[in-house]
Write a protein that holds these residues in place. Sequence first.
Motif, PDB file in Angstrom:
ATOM      1  N   UNK A   1      16.606  10.716  78.161  1.00 29.65           N
ATOM      2  CA  UNK A   1      16.564  11.922  77.325  1.00 29.65           C
ATOM      3  C   UNK A   1      15.557  11.757  76.191  1.00 29.65           C
ATOM      4  N   UNK A   2      15.627  10.607  75.514  1.00 32.51           N
ATOM      5  CA  UNK A   2      14.701  10.351  74.406  1.00 32.51           C
ATOM      6  C   UNK A   2      13.278  10.188  74.931  1.00 32.51           C
ATOM      7  N   UNK A   3      13.134   9.503  76.068  1.00 30.27           N
ATOM      8  CA  UNK A   3      11.807   9.357  76.664  1.00 30.27           C
ATOM      9  C   UNK A   3      11.182  10.700  76.980  1.00 30.27           C
ATOM     10  N   UNK A   4      11.993  11.628  77.486  1.00 30.41           N
ATOM     11  CA  UNK A   4      11.486  12.964  77.797  1.00 30.41           C
ATOM     12  C   UNK A   4      11.090  13.718  76.532  1.00 30.41           C
ATOM     13  N   UNK A   5      11.877  13.577  75.471  1.00 31.43           N
ATOM     14  CA  UNK A   5      11.541  14.247  74.204  1.00 31.43           C
ATOM     15  C   UNK A   5      10.197  13.747  73.676  1.00 31.43           C
ATOM     16  N   UNK A   6       9.996  12.442  73.698  1.00 31.60           N
ATOM     17  CA  UNK A   6       8.739  11.865  73.205  1.00 31.60           C
ATOM     18  C   UNK A   6       7.558  12.347  74.046  1.00 31.60           C
ATOM     19  N   UNK A   7       7.708  12.351  75.358  1.00 32.97           N
ATOM     20  CA  UNK A   7       6.611  12.743  76.249  1.00 32.97           C
ATOM     21  C   UNK A   7       6.264  14.217  76.074  1.00 32.97           C
ATOM     22  N   UNK A   8       7.267  15.086  76.077  1.00 36.85           N
ATOM     23  CA  UNK A   8       6.992  16.513  75.912  1.00 36.85           C
ATOM     24  C   UNK A   8       6.390  16.815  74.540  1.00 36.85           C
ATOM     25  N   UNK A   9       6.891  16.142  73.502  1.00 32.37           N
ATOM     26  CA  UNK A   9       6.337  16.359  72.157  1.00 32.37           C
ATOM     27  C   UNK A   9       4.871  15.948  72.104  1.00 32.37           C
ATOM     28  N   UNK A  10       4.532  14.838  72.759  1.00 33.35           N
ATOM     29  CA  UNK A  10       3.140  14.374  72.765  1.00 33.35           C
ATOM     30  C   UNK A  10       2.231  15.335  73.519  1.00 33.35           C
ATOM     31  N   UNK A  11       2.738  15.922  74.609  1.00 32.49           N
ATOM     32  CA  UNK A  11       1.929  16.863  75.387  1.00 32.49           C
ATOM     33  C   UNK A  11       1.751  18.184  74.654  1.00 32.49           C
ATOM     34  N   UNK A  12       2.836  18.689  74.090  1.00 36.97           N
ATOM     35  CA  UNK A  12       2.820  20.030  73.508  1.00 36.97           C
ATOM     36  C   UNK A  12       2.212  20.068  72.112  1.00 36.97           C
ATOM     37  N   UNK A  13       2.098  18.935  71.449  1.00 42.18           N
ATOM     38  CA  UNK A  13       1.541  18.984  70.102  1.00 42.18           C
ATOM     39  C   UNK A  13       0.039  19.204  70.120  1.00 42.18           C
ATOM     40  N   UNK A  14      -0.621  18.827  71.219  1.00 38.04           N
ATOM     41  CA  UNK A  14      -2.073  18.997  71.324  1.00 38.04           C
ATOM     42  C   UNK A  14      -2.434  20.443  71.638  1.00 38.04           C
ATOM     43  N   UNK A  15      -1.670  21.036  72.554  1.00 35.12           N
ATOM     44  CA  UNK A  15      -1.924  22.416  72.941  1.00 35.12           C
ATOM     45  C   UNK A  15      -0.601  23.163  72.970  1.00 35.12           C
ATOM     46  N   UNK A  16      -0.514  24.294  72.282  1.00 37.73           N
ATOM     47  CA  UNK A  16       0.737  25.064  72.314  1.00 37.73           C
ATOM     48  C   UNK A  16       1.015  25.594  73.717  1.00 37.73           C
ATOM     49  N   UNK A  17       2.267  25.913  73.965  1.00 37.91           N
ATOM     50  CA  UNK A  17       2.670  26.351  75.302  1.00 37.91           C
ATOM     51  C   UNK A  17       2.515  27.851  75.498  1.00 37.91           C
ATOM     52  N   UNK A  18       1.597  28.479  74.729  1.00 35.76           N
ATOM     53  CA  UNK A  18       1.394  29.915  74.877  1.00 35.76           C
ATOM     54  C   UNK A  18       0.377  30.263  75.953  1.00 35.76           C
ATOM     55  N   UNK A  19      -0.063  29.250  76.714  1.00 37.40           N
ATOM     56  CA  UNK A  19      -0.917  29.480  77.872  1.00 37.40           C
ATOM     57  C   UNK A  19      -0.207  28.951  79.111  1.00 37.40           C
ATOM     58  N   UNK A  20      -0.408  29.612  80.236  1.00 39.39           N
ATOM     59  CA  UNK A  20       0.288  29.203  81.454  1.00 39.39           C
ATOM     60  C   UNK A  20      -0.086  27.796  81.922  1.00 39.39           C
ATOM     61  N   UNK A  21      -1.362  27.362  81.816  1.00 42.51           N
ATOM     62  CA  UNK A  21      -1.669  25.978  82.227  1.00 42.51           C
ATOM     63  C   UNK A  21      -0.872  24.931  81.457  1.00 42.51           C
ATOM     64  N   UNK A  22      -0.765  25.094  80.126  1.00 44.40           N
ATOM     65  CA  UNK A  22       0.010  24.135  79.336  1.00 44.40           C
ATOM     66  C   UNK A  22       1.496  24.244  79.671  1.00 44.40           C
ATOM     67  N   UNK A  23       1.969  25.449  79.857  1.00 45.89           N
ATOM     68  CA  UNK A  23       3.372  25.679  80.191  1.00 45.89           C
ATOM     69  C   UNK A  23       3.739  24.956  81.488  1.00 45.89           C
ATOM     70  N   UNK A  24       2.929  25.127  82.517  1.00 52.21           N
ATOM     71  CA  UNK A  24       3.238  24.509  83.814  1.00 52.21           C
ATOM     72  C   UNK A  24       2.973  23.001  83.813  1.00 52.21           C
TER      73      UNK A  24
END
Length: 418
Positions: free
Chosen positions: A124-147
């Motif tokens: 659970x914590x590993x997933x939080x760290x990974x998603x935070x690292x991915x989403x902090x660079x690019x917001x999820x308001x575009x479909x490529x980042x979302x997927x």
Amino acid sequence: MYRKSSFKRSPLQDLFIHWQQMDWPILFLAVGLTFFGGVMIRSTGLNKPVAYWLQHWSFGAIGLAIAFAIARISYNNLLRWHWVTYGLTNGLLVAVDFMGSSAKGAQRWISIAGFNMQPSEFAKVGMIITLAAILHRRPANTLPTFFSALAIMIPPWLLVFIQPDLGTSLVFGAIALGMLYWANAKPGWLLLLVSPLASAILDSISQPAWIAWAVLMGVVAWFTLPMRWVTSILAIAMNIAAGMLGQVLWHVLKDYQKARIVVFLDPDKYPLGAGYHLIQSRIAIGAGEFWGQGLNQGTQTQLNFIPEQHTDFIFSAIGEELGFVGAICLLATFFVLCWRMLRVASQAPNNFGSLLAIGVLLMISFQVVVNISMTIGIAPVTGIPLPWISYGGSALITNFVAIGLVESVANYRRKFTV
């Protein structure tokens, strides 16, 4: 000419110099919940030979030390290691299939130096760290980042689901959806993402409602996705197919998972079988009335009417022995804890810190809501523990690791005026 300052820090100030900006209420509340959990575990196991409550406090002390260590290190360092964290998370989940131990139809534990570790908890914590690292660079308001964020979540989620661990896989889903929303994903996209599951459920309840839901999802796709005609038709078709496949998906579930769903709908159908836990839990909570029967005085609890009450059904002991007042005080404590974490997330100096804190908030709050809901009969039994209260070393240490991440964000934030 300036004179040297005569100010000298006290030994106590020197001791806490590296934790000056920590959110101390969060830490105190977590420690208080752990202490309270030990008290309630002792109440549920007075006649048992193993001192689960002492073990609970011991694991809590280890977790607290880890939380302090994490809080002292800047959370930004995790950005360089997030793929390593992701690899370790998936590696441990894969290892469960080869060297894990089984219990109650699931293979979830790895024995290391005589201790049983549950990798899905730390995942659970590993997933939080990974998603935070991915989403902090690019917001999820575009479909490529979302997927791309969803694609990263799928491997560990799938590994947890096939153990099978339905409860933890639901926690994964809640974390992902909440973090995507916090990262500016459109609510319509999130609704479309979970719509097939809703269709599979609605098909077994009411076919008109299922068809209406599928059409509604077509409307949502029309207003939120590009290529409106194509995506709207695909959304409707996907939800219709999900409803038709509901029976197929039902057969994918393990027998004990099916029993939990059936029992949720009608627990009295199996009063001495799968419905026994839920029926006895509701009796215990109801017997507590307003003030409770008193600590170590609950009839259902002391006579062991609820098996394994020190784990997932610990809230039933709280309801019986401390009553409505005790239950409300516990809920208020969790509310304040979550509010403080939300405050840290909103004050974080960057998106990475904000996403870390919100991910931990989602993990804790979802587990609290589902655990309490299942003990009072308004949600299926999923095996999700009550944070810091239920007995379980891996879950307890994971919660303190998560709190350590939030405290690191708080410790390295800029000073705000509130």
